[in-house]
Design a protein around this motif. Structure first.
Motif, short mmCIF file in Angstrom:
data_model
loop_
_atom_site.label_atom_id
_atom_site.label_comp_id
_atom_site.label_asym_id
_atom_site.label_seq_id
_atom_site.Cartn_x
_atom_site.Cartn_y
_atom_site.Cartn_z
N HIS A 14 -28.97 -28.45 74.95
CA HIS A 14 -28.56 -28.23 73.56
C HIS A 14 -28.16 -26.76 73.41
O HIS A 14 -28.95 -25.87 73.71
N ARG A 15 -26.93 -26.53 72.95
CA ARG A 15 -26.44 -25.17 72.75
C ARG A 15 -26.86 -24.67 71.37
O ARG A 15 -26.63 -25.34 70.37
N TRP A 16 -27.47 -23.49 71.34
CA TRP A 16 -27.93 -22.86 70.10
C TRP A 16 -27.23 -21.52 69.95
O TRP A 16 -27.10 -20.77 70.90
N GLU A 17 -26.83 -21.21 68.72
CA GLU A 17 -26.33 -19.89 68.41
C GLU A 17 -27.26 -19.24 67.39
O GLU A 17 -27.82 -19.92 66.54
N VAL A 18 -27.46 -17.96 67.52
CA VAL A 18 -28.11 -17.15 66.50
C VAL A 18 -27.01 -16.23 66.02
O VAL A 18 -26.43 -15.48 66.82
N PHE A 19 -26.67 -16.30 64.73
CA PHE A 19 -25.47 -15.61 64.27
C PHE A 19 -25.64 -14.95 62.92
O PHE A 19 -26.44 -15.37 62.09
N PHE A 20 -24.84 -13.91 62.71
CA PHE A 20 -24.73 -13.20 61.45
C PHE A 20 -23.27 -13.20 61.04
O PHE A 20 -22.40 -12.81 61.81
N VAL A 21 -22.98 -13.67 59.82
CA VAL A 21 -21.61 -13.70 59.31
C VAL A 21 -21.34 -12.38 58.60
O VAL A 21 -22.00 -12.02 57.63
N LYS A 22 -20.34 -11.66 59.12
CA LYS A 22 -19.95 -10.38 58.55
C LYS A 22 -19.01 -10.54 57.36
O LYS A 22 -19.12 -9.83 56.37
N GLU A 23 -18.05 -11.47 57.52
CA GLU A 23 -17.07 -11.70 56.45
C GLU A 23 -16.27 -12.95 56.77
O GLU A 23 -16.27 -13.42 57.91
N ASP A 24 -15.59 -13.48 55.77
CA ASP A 24 -14.70 -14.60 55.98
C ASP A 24 -13.49 -14.15 56.80
O ASP A 24 -13.14 -12.98 56.82
N LYS A 58 -22.98 -12.84 67.31
CA LYS A 58 -23.81 -13.97 67.69
C LYS A 58 -24.20 -13.91 69.15
O LYS A 58 -23.60 -13.19 69.94
N ILE A 59 -25.22 -14.66 69.46
CA ILE A 59 -25.61 -14.92 70.83
C ILE A 59 -25.75 -16.42 70.99
O ILE A 59 -25.94 -17.15 70.00
N TRP A 60 -25.62 -16.89 72.22
CA TRP A 60 -25.78 -18.30 72.55
C TRP A 60 -26.87 -18.43 73.60
O TRP A 60 -27.01 -17.58 74.49
N VAL A 61 -27.63 -19.50 73.51
CA VAL A 61 -28.64 -19.83 74.52
C VAL A 61 -28.68 -21.36 74.62
O VAL A 61 -28.38 -22.05 73.64
N THR A 62 -29.01 -21.86 75.79
CA THR A 62 -29.03 -23.31 76.01
C THR A 62 -30.45 -23.76 76.32
O THR A 62 -31.14 -23.16 77.15
N SER A 63 -30.87 -24.82 75.64
CA SER A 63 -32.22 -25.37 75.83
C SER A 63 -32.33 -26.03 77.20
O SER A 63 -31.31 -26.30 77.85
N PRO A 64 -33.55 -26.37 77.63
CA PRO A 64 -33.70 -27.05 78.91
C PRO A 64 -32.97 -28.39 78.98
O PRO A 64 -32.66 -28.88 80.05
N ASP A 65 -32.66 -28.97 77.83
CA ASP A 65 -31.96 -30.26 77.78
C ASP A 65 -30.47 -30.12 77.51
O ASP A 65 -29.78 -31.11 77.27
N GLY A 72 -37.28 -14.49 79.70
CA GLY A 72 -36.57 -14.89 80.91
C GLY A 72 -35.46 -15.90 80.65
O GLY A 72 -34.98 -16.55 81.59
N LEU A 73 -35.03 -16.02 79.41
CA LEU A 73 -33.97 -16.96 79.06
C LEU A 73 -32.65 -16.22 78.94
O LEU A 73 -32.56 -15.19 78.27
N ALA A 74 -31.64 -16.73 79.61
CA ALA A 74 -30.32 -16.09 79.59
C ALA A 74 -29.61 -16.41 78.28
O ALA A 74 -29.67 -17.53 77.79
N SER A 75 -28.95 -15.42 77.74
CA SER A 75 -28.14 -15.63 76.55
C SER A 75 -26.74 -15.09 76.81
O SER A 75 -26.52 -14.30 77.71
N PHE A 76 -25.81 -15.55 76.01
CA PHE A 76 -24.41 -15.17 76.11
C PHE A 76 -24.02 -14.53 74.79
O PHE A 76 -24.23 -15.13 73.73
N ASP A 77 -23.49 -13.32 74.81
CA ASP A 77 -23.15 -12.59 73.59
C ASP A 77 -21.72 -12.85 73.16
O ASP A 77 -20.82 -12.93 74.00
N GLU A 78 -21.52 -12.91 71.88
CA GLU A 78 -20.19 -12.88 71.26
C GLU A 78 -20.31 -12.01 70.01
O GLU A 78 -20.55 -12.51 68.92
N MET A 79 -20.18 -10.73 70.20
CA MET A 79 -20.29 -9.80 69.09
C MET A 79 -18.90 -9.55 68.51
O MET A 79 -17.92 -9.50 69.25
N ASP A 80 -18.85 -9.43 67.20
CA ASP A 80 -17.62 -9.17 66.46
C ASP A 80 -16.52 -10.15 66.86
O ASP A 80 -15.40 -9.78 67.20
N THR A 81 -16.84 -11.43 66.80
CA THR A 81 -15.91 -12.49 67.15
C THR A 81 -15.50 -13.26 65.90
O THR A 81 -16.23 -13.27 64.91
#
Length: 144
Positions: free
Chosen positions: A111-121, A102-109, A84-93
């Motif tokens: 804090h912004r968190w990203e879960v990300f995969f680096v494709k290339e420099d 990557k996706i972004w999600v914000t903690s109850p306090d 039930g947690l909302a996330s914000f997508d940024e694919m191929d950015t």
């Protein structure tokens, strides 16, 4: 000797934060005590603690978890969505001189968190394709 980074953050409500991080990390806390919780993660190698009370605001831009594939980003998104947690997508950015999924999600306090995969420099710093003014903050969306 194993080196494991340690991050300790202050939180307003311990129970709400435990619930959030349980879904973000996909693991249960290793220790929960009055006003304190510890997630002792192997992947990523991290000793992450929650301390109830204290100043929440600070100089943290954002926090992140780098994963090994786009599929792992999507799995994190599904885990957070199912909780039930909302996330914000940024694919191929392009962000921070790298092309990423990557996706972004914000903690109850807040804090912004990203879960990300680096494709290339990439040759440019980049900015959020959906929130251009966030580009000066390493592509972090103002509201994830």
């Amino acid at each position: 000797m194993v080196l494991k980074p340690h991050v300790a953050i202050n939180v307003k409500e311990l129970d709400a934060s435990i619930e959030f991080y349980r879904y973000l990390f996909g693991e249960e806390p290793a220790k929960v005590r009055p006003g304190y919780a510890k997630f002792d993660l192997d992947e990523p190698a991290l000793n992450f603690t929650l301390n109830e009370g204290g100043e929440i605001a600070g100089g943290i831009n954002h926090l992140g978890i780098q994963v090994g594939s786009t599929e792992a980003v999507i799995a994190a998104k599904e885990r957070l969505k199912n909780a039930g947690l909302a996330s914000f997508d940024e694919m191929d950015t392009t962000c921070c001189y790298a092309r990423q999924d990557k996706i972004w999600v914000t903690s109850p306090d807040g804090h912004r968190w990203e879960v990300f995969f680096v494709k290339e420099d990439a040759d440019s710093f980049g900015q959020s394709p959906t929130i251009p003014e966030a580009g000066s903050a390493c592509c972090t969306p103002k509201q994830a």
